[in-house]
Design a protein around this motif. Structure first.
Motif, PDB file in Angstrom:
ATOM      1  N   HIS A 120      12.041   7.246   1.232  1.00 20.39           N
ATOM      2  CA  HIS A 120      11.846   5.908   0.782  1.00 20.39           C
ATOM      3  C   HIS A 120      13.074   4.938   0.923  1.00 20.39           C
ATOM      4  N   GLN A 135       3.089   1.144  -3.799  1.00 18.31           N
ATOM      5  CA  GLN A 135       2.565   1.351  -2.726  1.00 18.31           C
ATOM      6  C   GLN A 135       2.443   0.361  -1.535  1.00 18.31           C
ATOM      7  N   PHE A 166       7.524   2.968  -2.458  1.00 17.70           N
ATOM      8  CA  PHE A 166       6.991   3.952  -1.699  1.00 17.70           C
ATOM      9  C   PHE A 166       6.389   3.305  -0.529  1.00 17.70           C
ATOM     10  N   TYR A 176      -2.490   5.723   0.878  1.00 21.54           N
ATOM     11  CA  TYR A 176      -1.920   5.215  -0.442  1.00 21.54           C
ATOM     12  C   TYR A 176      -2.689   6.544  -1.460  1.00 21.54           C
ATOM     13  N   GLN A 179      -0.835   9.865  -0.280  1.00 19.16           N
ATOM     14  CA  GLN A 179       0.746   9.647  -0.566  1.00 19.16           C
ATOM     15  C   GLN A 179       0.820   9.857  -2.258  1.00 19.16           C
ATOM     16  N   TYR A 180      -0.139   9.356  -3.051  1.00 19.35           N
ATOM     17  CA  TYR A 180      -0.302   9.420  -4.480  1.00 19.35           C
ATOM     18  C   TYR A 180      -0.404  10.720  -4.921  1.00 19.35           C
ATOM     19  N   ARG A 192       0.939   2.051 -11.334  1.00 21.38           N
ATOM     20  CA  ARG A 192       0.862   2.416  -9.770  1.00 21.38           C
ATOM     21  C   ARG A 192       0.477   0.760  -9.283  1.00 21.38           C
ATOM     22  N   ILE A 194      -0.506  -1.609  -6.041  1.00 20.23           N
ATOM     23  CA  ILE A 194      -0.626  -1.302  -4.537  1.00 20.23           C
ATOM     24  C   ILE A 194      -0.219  -2.898  -4.041  1.00 20.23           C
TER      25      ILE A 194
END
Length: 441
Positions: A120, A135, A166, A176, A179-180, A192, A194
């Motif tokens: 990252h 994300q 991220f 996403y 990844q989460y 979180r 996005i």
């Protein structure tokens, strides 16, 4: 003969050096290879004309094999020929870990990237509890930008809170989710965000191989979200192909005329991976060759493929009921996927930023003219139809919706909020950071 051998030795060495440092020097690498092969060819003709046929075959073959073997040895030690990324069995691809000021190429020139132990572009220490993870795709990663111009860096300064970047170039809502899922096993994630790219976060989520490479994906099956976590592929065996998921695979022929419309990589046997130089050649020359091949497609098929291009969805300016298939049908499936992400963490925010065509008048007018030429009329145009669609999804699923589009639209210097392409500039990122910080207060 001596001169030819010296020239071939020099060009072979240059070729190998450029392959070793491939990107941002890939064009020079192709040029050096072309020079080497041309010299090799003329050396062969020279020796053949002197009736030294045996020497012609042996000498030129030795140089060709030397160049191919040495470059193959160099490439086989590389994780990827997609710069700055490596194969990841759980995600398809991921930024290379622990890069230190690595030069990467953008449309505007070079930029330098440093990554942490996970890959990252993030400078915060990892605690057990992460306050915010953000994300997104290349816009969040900071394509073409300095570290201090990235979104999370600006949010950390503006709010004094911990925002973890991220962002991974090429990711979408399917990415996403996985990844989460991976990182929630390592950390307790409180909130979180996005960072949603209208241009392709929606469209690429319905592909099993967006861009060049496979990655895990989600698919709605009568209200049940199915996960396909094993849809990955070694980067050395790249797949050219905009390939829809099985549910929409009948539309694959429609995007075939696009430069990345053919998944030729999978048609080769697995042992070809031993020779990554083959894929290096293909990756460099295939789009150029395809440019010639594409002229043999009927004009109507090429035009239709361009209209369905998931990377540049010009139809996004149409009213939702006029979106073309399969995207119109996918609108309901996409909401199911968004809802599936909400189940991972109730504290989710979706932040939308606009495309150039929505807010830059020259781009808007060009896109409208394209749509008018396609047979639509001005009453069919709705500049913010996608924003309304996403706002409704978030409202129904009780997701906090942050839309940066109005702030872009009102900005008198809106063109300066983008780089030369569709990526946000440092000023565009700063505006998004201000909007997000204001909403989170």
């Amino acid at each position: 003969m001596i001169l030819f051998n010296i020239l071939l030795a020099v060009t072979t060495a240059i070729w190998d050096f450029l392959v070793f440092t491939v990107y941002p020097y890939d064009r020079w690498a192709v040029f050096a290879l072309a020079i080497m092969l041309i010299l090799d060819f003329f050396y062969f003709l020279f020796l053949f004309s002197k009736k030294i046929k045996k020497a012609a075959l042996i000498s030129t073959s030795v140089w060709t094999i030397t160049a191919l073997l040495t470059s193959n040895i160099i490439l086989i030690t590389k994780d990827s020929i997609w710069t700055g990324f490596e194969y990841d069995s759980s995600m398809g691809w991921y930024p290379i870990k622990n890069m230190k000021n690595r030069p990467l190429q953008s449309l505007g020139g070079m930029y330098f990237v440093t990554t942490d132990k996970f890959g990252h572009r993030n400078q915060l220490p990892y605690l057990h509890d992460l306050e915010y993870i953000v994300q997104g795709d290349s816009n969040l990663f900071g394509f073409g930008l300095k570290e201090e111009d990235t979104l999370c860096h600006k949010l950390n300064i503006l709010t004094g809170k911990g925002f973890y970047n991220f962002g991974v170039s090429g990711f979408d809502f399917c990415s996403y989710y996985f990844q989460y899922k991976n990182f929630s096993e390592k950390f307790k994630i409180k909130k979180r965000i996005i960072f949603f790219n209208i241009e392709n976060d929606f469209t690429f989520s319905m592909f099993s191989s967006p861009y060049l490479i496979k990655r895990p994906y989600l698919e709605n099956d009568n209200g049940i979200i199915k996960e396909f976590p094993d849809n990955t592929n070694e980067l050395k065996r790249q797949v050219y192909g905009y390939k829809f998921t099985d549910k929409y695979k009948q539309f694959n022929p429609a995007v075939e005329p696009l430069a990345f419309g053919r998944a030729w990589g999978n048609s080769f046997p697995k042992w070809v991976e031993i020779f990554p130089v083959f894929f290096f050649f293909a990756e460099k020359f295939y789009p150029r060759v395809f440019g010639i091949i594409s002229h043999f497609y009927p004009a109507e098929k090429i035009e239709n493929a361009a209209f369905l291009n998931p990377a540049v969805p010009v139809w996004i300016l149409l009213k939702k009921e006029l979106w073309p298939q399969p995207y119109k049908d996918y609108a309901g499936d996409f909401e199911r996927i968004v809802s599936h992400l909400k189940k991972q963490n109730e504290n989710i925010y979706i932040c939308l930023f606009p495309t150039r065509a929505q807010v830059v008048n020259s781009d808007f007018n060009n896109t409208v003219n394209f749509l008018l030429n396609k047979g639509y009329n001005r009453n069919d145009i709705d500049r913010f139809s996608f924003n309304k669609y996403m706002a409704d999804i978030c409202l129904r699923n009780k997701i906090v919706f942050i839309d940066c589009t109005p702030d872009f639209y009102r900005n008198v210097s809106v063109e300066n909020l983008f780089q030369s392409g569709s990526h946000l500039s440092g000023k565009g990122i700063e505006l998004c950071a201000q909007v997000i910080a204001g909403e989170l207060q």
